[in-house]
Motif scaffolding. Sequence first.
Motif, short mmCIF file in Angstrom:
data_model
loop_
_atom_site.label_atom_id
_atom_site.label_comp_id
_atom_site.label_asym_id
_atom_site.label_seq_id
_atom_site.Cartn_x
_atom_site.Cartn_y
_atom_site.Cartn_z
N LEU A 4 0.83 -1.20 0.00
CA LEU A 4 0.00 0.00 0.00
C LEU A 4 0.86 1.25 0.00
O LEU A 4 2.05 1.21 0.32
CB LEU A 4 -0.91 0.01 1.23
CG LEU A 4 -1.87 -1.17 1.39
CD1 LEU A 4 -2.65 -1.02 2.69
CD2 LEU A 4 -2.82 -1.25 0.21
N ASP A 5 0.25 2.35 -0.34
CA ASP A 5 0.90 3.65 -0.26
C ASP A 5 1.43 3.83 1.16
O ASP A 5 0.70 3.57 2.13
CB ASP A 5 -0.12 4.74 -0.60
CG ASP A 5 0.43 6.12 -0.41
OD1 ASP A 5 1.42 6.47 -1.06
OD2 ASP A 5 -0.15 6.86 0.44
N PRO A 6 2.68 4.24 1.34
CA PRO A 6 3.25 4.35 2.70
C PRO A 6 2.44 5.25 3.63
O PRO A 6 2.30 4.94 4.83
CB PRO A 6 4.65 4.93 2.46
CG PRO A 6 4.98 4.57 1.05
CD PRO A 6 3.67 4.54 0.32
N ASN A 11 -1.23 5.51 8.24
CA ASN A 11 -2.51 5.92 8.83
C ASN A 11 -3.30 4.72 9.33
O ASN A 11 -3.87 4.75 10.42
CB ASN A 11 -3.35 6.71 7.82
CG ASN A 11 -2.80 8.09 7.57
OD1 ASN A 11 -2.02 8.61 8.35
ND2 ASN A 11 -3.19 8.69 6.47
N LEU A 12 -3.33 3.64 8.53
CA LEU A 12 -4.01 2.42 8.97
C LEU A 12 -3.37 1.88 10.24
O LEU A 12 -4.07 1.46 11.16
CB LEU A 12 -3.98 1.36 7.87
CG LEU A 12 -4.91 1.56 6.69
CD1 LEU A 12 -4.66 0.50 5.63
CD2 LEU A 12 -6.35 1.51 7.13
N GLY A 70 2.93 -6.70 5.36
CA GLY A 70 3.04 -5.69 6.40
C GLY A 70 1.76 -5.60 7.20
O GLY A 70 0.74 -6.23 6.85
N PHE A 71 1.77 -4.83 8.27
CA PHE A 71 0.63 -4.73 9.18
C PHE A 71 -0.64 -4.29 8.45
O PHE A 71 -1.69 -4.93 8.55
CB PHE A 71 0.96 -3.74 10.32
CG PHE A 71 -0.09 -3.63 11.37
CD1 PHE A 71 -0.27 -4.64 12.29
CD2 PHE A 71 -0.92 -2.52 11.43
CE1 PHE A 71 -1.24 -4.54 13.28
CE2 PHE A 71 -1.89 -2.41 12.40
CZ PHE A 71 -2.04 -3.42 13.33
#
Length: 130
Positions: A4-6, A11-12, A70-71
């Motif tokens: 995803l976009d960093p 933010n997530l 990633g998370f």
Amino acid sequence: VTLLDPKRANNLGIILSAVKLPFDAMRRAVLAMDTAALPLDSVNALLKCVPSAEELELVANAGVPTAALGFAERFVAEVGTVPRLQKRLECLAYLLRFEGSLRAAACDVAAVSAACGTLCNSADLRRLLG
């Protein structure tokens, strides 16, 4: 693996850190509409994290095992794939707010009812109105 976009992933991560449930438990709670497992603040946080169709497609087509993601990507893979996630979360939020709204309305109705009773039984008002 970060897909995803960093900025979106960050933010997530920040929002999801407030929800103290592992992703599999989160998924089960949403599917079961479990208001005990997901309090209103958690549901509101999850509503901000609902993945877009593009994010779902990106993670699904990556061909990477879930454990290697990633998370934020794991959230998209595990919780984001719940059918009609947005609508389910909105329903959960409504269910959680409904009881409080009902109590508030019941208090208002009781106050109006008491006021009506007082007015109907008021000797001074009867005398004033003749």
